[in-house]
Design a protein around this motif. Structure first.
Motif, PDB file in Angstrom:
ATOM      1  N   LYS A 149      48.331  73.423 -48.583  1.00  0.00           N
ATOM      2  CA  LYS A 149      47.694  72.770 -47.436  1.00  0.00           C
ATOM      3  C   LYS A 149      47.497  73.750 -46.292  1.00  0.00           C
ATOM      4  CE  LYS A 149      46.187  69.294 -45.010  1.00  0.00           C
ATOM      5  NZ  LYS A 149      44.741  69.196 -44.982  1.00  0.00           N
ATOM      6  N   LYS A 150      48.475  74.612 -46.058  1.00  0.00           N
ATOM      7  CA  LYS A 150      48.376  75.602 -44.979  1.00  0.00           C
ATOM      8  C   LYS A 150      47.236  76.588 -45.254  1.00  0.00           C
ATOM      9  CE  LYS A 150      50.396  76.903 -41.216  1.00  0.00           C
ATOM     10  NZ  LYS A 150      50.207  76.125 -40.002  1.00  0.00           N
ATOM     11  N   ILE A 151      47.139  77.068 -46.502  1.00  0.00           N
ATOM     12  CA  ILE A 151      46.052  77.980 -46.868  1.00  0.00           C
ATOM     13  C   ILE A 151      44.715  77.275 -46.710  1.00  0.00           C
ATOM     14  CG2 ILE A 151      44.983  79.258 -48.771  1.00  0.00           C
ATOM     15  CD1 ILE A 151      47.882  79.780 -49.792  1.00  0.00           C
ATOM     16  N   GLU A 152      44.631  76.031 -47.173  1.00  0.00           N
ATOM     17  CA  GLU A 152      43.396  75.240 -47.050  1.00  0.00           C
ATOM     18  C   GLU A 152      42.978  75.117 -45.583  1.00  0.00           C
ATOM     19  OE1 GLU A 152      41.941  70.618 -47.629  1.00  0.00           O
ATOM     20  OE2 GLU A 152      43.865  71.244 -48.450  1.00  0.00           O
ATOM     21  N   ASP A 153      43.921  74.771 -44.721  1.00  0.00           N
ATOM     22  CA  ASP A 153      43.614  74.595 -43.298  1.00  0.00           C
ATOM     23  C   ASP A 153      43.143  75.891 -42.645  1.00  0.00           C
ATOM     24  OD1 ASP A 153      44.356  71.949 -43.558  1.00  0.00           O
ATOM     25  OD2 ASP A 153      46.331  72.213 -42.622  1.00  0.00           O
ATOM     26  N   LEU A 154      43.780  77.001 -42.982  1.00  0.00           N
ATOM     27  CA  LEU A 154      43.442  78.282 -42.359  1.00  0.00           C
ATOM     28  C   LEU A 154      42.163  78.903 -42.921  1.00  0.00           C
ATOM     29  CD1 LEU A 154      47.011  79.817 -42.100  1.00  0.00           C
ATOM     30  CD2 LEU A 154      45.609  78.943 -40.226  1.00  0.00           C
ATOM     31  N   ALA A 155      41.857  78.650 -44.193  1.00  0.00           N
ATOM     32  CA  ALA A 155      40.705  79.281 -44.837  1.00  0.00           C
ATOM     33  C   ALA A 155      39.416  78.475 -44.683  1.00  0.00           C
ATOM     34  CB  ALA A 155      40.994  79.496 -46.325  1.00  0.00           C
ATOM     35  N   TYR A 156      39.511  77.224 -44.269  1.00  0.00           N
ATOM     36  CA  TYR A 156      38.345  76.344 -44.218  1.00  0.00           C
ATOM     37  C   TYR A 156      37.348  76.772 -43.142  1.00  0.00           C
ATOM     38  CZ  TYR A 156      35.388  72.273 -43.710  1.00  0.00           C
ATOM     39  OH  TYR A 156      34.294  71.458 -43.633  1.00  0.00           O
ATOM     40  N   THR A 157      36.089  76.973 -43.567  1.00  0.00           N
ATOM     41  CA  THR A 157      34.994  77.248 -42.627  1.00  0.00           C
ATOM     42  C   THR A 157      33.866  76.248 -42.810  1.00  0.00           C
ATOM     43  OG1 THR A 157      33.783  78.727 -44.110  1.00  0.00           O
ATOM     44  CG2 THR A 157      35.460  79.736 -42.686  1.00  0.00           C
ATOM     45  N   GLY A 158      33.901  75.489 -43.914  1.00  0.00           N
ATOM     46  CA  GLY A 158      32.825  74.553 -44.209  1.00  0.00           C
ATOM     47  C   GLY A 158      31.733  75.157 -45.075  1.00  0.00           C
ATOM     48  N   GLU A 159      31.844  76.422 -45.402  1.00  0.00           N
ATOM     49  CA  GLU A 159      30.855  77.106 -46.240  1.00  0.00           C
ATOM     50  C   GLU A 159      31.227  76.958 -47.714  1.00  0.00           C
ATOM     51  OE1 GLU A 159      28.092  78.708 -45.090  1.00  0.00           O
ATOM     52  OE2 GLU A 159      28.643  78.048 -43.071  1.00  0.00           O
TER      53      GLU A 159
END
Length: 86
Positions: free
Chosen positions: A49-59
């Motif tokens: 979840k932490k990786i998902e939150d930090l890596a998310y840009t919407g692209e």
């Protein structure tokens, strides 16, 4: 571990300036980064979840998270195994 390389995967190719900024060209390869980590089963969801939150840009190129089972771990320098080796 972080592994960086270039891939031919789908997605928009990066355009870069060349010849002192007077010309534009499209890169043949996309930049690819792979982050690998091994964590105890008890924190897999939290780390994912932490990786998902930090890596998310919407692209589309945000990437994927895969979770695999590790059968055995050995820390070579300490000779500790499994959870103690982590």
């Amino acid at each position: 571990s972080i592994i960086e390389g270039n891939g031919r995967g789908s997605g928009k190719r990066q355009r870069i300036r060349s010849e002192r900024g007077t010309k534009m060209q499209t890169e043949e390869f996309n930049k690819v980064s792979i982050i690998q980590t091994i964590v105890d089963d008890s924190i897999v969801e939290k780390v994912s979840k932490k990786i998902e939150d930090l890596a998310y840009t919407g692209e589309k190129s945000d990437g994927i998270i895969t979770v695999s089972n590790i059968e055995s771990v050995l820390n070579i320098s300490s000779k500790e195994k499994d959870a103690k080796a982590l």
